[in-house]
Design a protein around this motif. Sequence first.
Motif, PDB file in Angstrom:
ATOM      1  N   LEU A   1      92.428  92.891 -46.194  1.00  0.00           N
ATOM      2  CA  LEU A   1      92.221  94.273 -45.745  1.00  0.00           C
ATOM      3  C   LEU A   1      92.511  94.442 -44.263  1.00  0.00           C
ATOM      4  CD1 LEU A   1      88.957  95.140 -47.710  1.00  0.00           C
ATOM      5  CD2 LEU A   1      91.246  96.070 -48.129  1.00  0.00           C
ATOM      6  N   GLY A   2      92.445  93.361 -43.499  1.00  0.00           N
ATOM      7  CA  GLY A   2      92.780  93.416 -42.077  1.00  0.00           C
ATOM      8  C   GLY A   2      91.844  94.307 -41.286  1.00  0.00           C
ATOM      9  N   GLU A   3      92.400  95.027 -40.329  1.00  0.00           N
ATOM     10  CA  GLU A   3      91.601  95.838 -39.414  1.00  0.00           C
ATOM     11  C   GLU A   3      90.794  96.903 -40.151  1.00  0.00           C
ATOM     12  OE1 GLU A   3      89.844  97.029 -35.959  1.00  0.00           O
ATOM     13  OE2 GLU A   3      91.071  95.248 -36.310  1.00  0.00           O
ATOM     14  N   ALA A   4      91.375  97.528 -41.167  1.00  0.00           N
ATOM     15  CA  ALA A   4      90.651  98.554 -41.919  1.00  0.00           C
ATOM     16  C   ALA A   4      89.409  97.978 -42.578  1.00  0.00           C
ATOM     17  CB  ALA A   4      91.566  99.174 -42.974  1.00  0.00           C
ATOM     18  N   GLY A   5      89.506  96.721 -43.011  1.00  0.00           N
ATOM     19  CA  GLY A   5      88.385  96.087 -43.676  1.00  0.00           C
ATOM     20  C   GLY A   5      87.190  95.862 -42.774  1.00  0.00           C
ATOM     21  N   ARG A   6      87.423  95.768 -41.474  1.00  0.00           N
ATOM     22  CA  ARG A   6      86.320  95.518 -40.546  1.00  0.00           C
ATOM     23  C   ARG A   6      85.365  96.699 -40.458  1.00  0.00           C
ATOM     24  NH1 ARG A   6      90.801  92.958 -38.103  1.00  0.00           N
ATOM     25  NH2 ARG A   6      90.520  90.689 -38.093  1.00  0.00           N
ATOM     26  N   ASP A   7      85.849  97.886 -40.822  1.00  0.00           N
ATOM     27  CA  ASP A   7      84.977  99.059 -40.839  1.00  0.00           C
ATOM     28  C   ASP A   7      84.345  99.298 -42.204  1.00  0.00           C
ATOM     29  OD1 ASP A   7      85.038  99.926 -38.176  1.00  0.00           O
ATOM     30  OD2 ASP A   7      87.034 100.786 -38.453  1.00  0.00           O
ATOM     31  N   CYS A   8      84.679  98.466 -43.176  1.00  0.00           N
ATOM     32  CA  CYS A   8      84.071  98.581 -44.507  1.00  0.00           C
ATOM     33  C   CYS A   8      82.784  97.756 -44.537  1.00  0.00           C
ATOM     34  CB  CYS A   8      85.025  98.061 -45.583  1.00  0.00           C
ATOM     35  SG  CYS A   8      86.507  99.071 -45.815  1.00  0.00           S
TER      36      CYS A   8
END
Length: 311
Positions: free
Chosen positions: A79-86
């Motif tokens: 997920l990369g960077e987007a995953g860090r906000d999940c």
Amino acid sequence: MTELPMTVRADGLPSQVTIYEVGPRDGLQNEKALVPTGVKAEFVQRLLAAGLPIVEATSFVHPKWVPQLADAADLMELLGEAGRDCPVLVPNERGLDRALELGARHVAIFGSATETFAQKNLNRSLDEQFAMFEPTVRRARDAGLDVRAYVSMCFGDPWEGAVPVDQVVGVGKRLFDLGASQLSLGDTIGVGTAGHVTALVDGFRGAGMSVDQLAMHFHDTYGQALANAFAALRAGITTYDASAGGLGGCPYAKSATGNLATEDLVWMLRGLGIETGVDLDQVVSTSVWMAGHLGRPSPSAVVRALAQSPA
């Protein structure tokens, strides 16, 4: 063009609510057939693209207990960077360590309102769970992470039966006071009814908590999830956990069937003129796509009504 409900506003309801999408974690955790990591990543990405503001991605629980989520680290890397906000669920400090290593910015803990479920789900007593969670929450907050607290069995327990409102309020407030920004109240086995929802919200208000600190997590075991959500709206709650396609259940409570379907909730909210920012067509399409991977149709009534062919 998608059929839409007529909008009829009701007095005293919020103008906007936040849907906290739990499909990739709570929705998939009980699936017996392993879902490929790439499919999970696309599931999260499609839900984010549909306008869902919060998508809980996975859990860093030990693979022995929830094999379906054993690929949590691989998923977060995909997920990369987007995953860090999940948000990700962390059961203890070890789970937090893994989340921190991968750069997670939002974590959740998962407590119990009852003694029996605490023993079965956490291998701790009702009181011991707080000692387990305290260092996890403290370290997460010290690292700048947001922490959400779930409390399960708020409306009934399959082993203990009815759970007193005062007991739920006491446990929930203790979890929240460890340092959480929000407390999600779970009807884990779906036995709650509308009056019970109102009483529980009133109980938390009486204990000094505000409605914007609370979220509702309903299951549709007895077909009450939307009625309960409407009661919560009337009580001023503006955050609702939901699962795309109605996927989900708890692996430690056999009577815990599917979550409130995101599509069913969005349909009701749209009819009430309440904004969510969610593209219903895209969520339906995503649920049909995921149902194809799982090999069975979605249990969501709105998905069944709107979906004519796989996405």
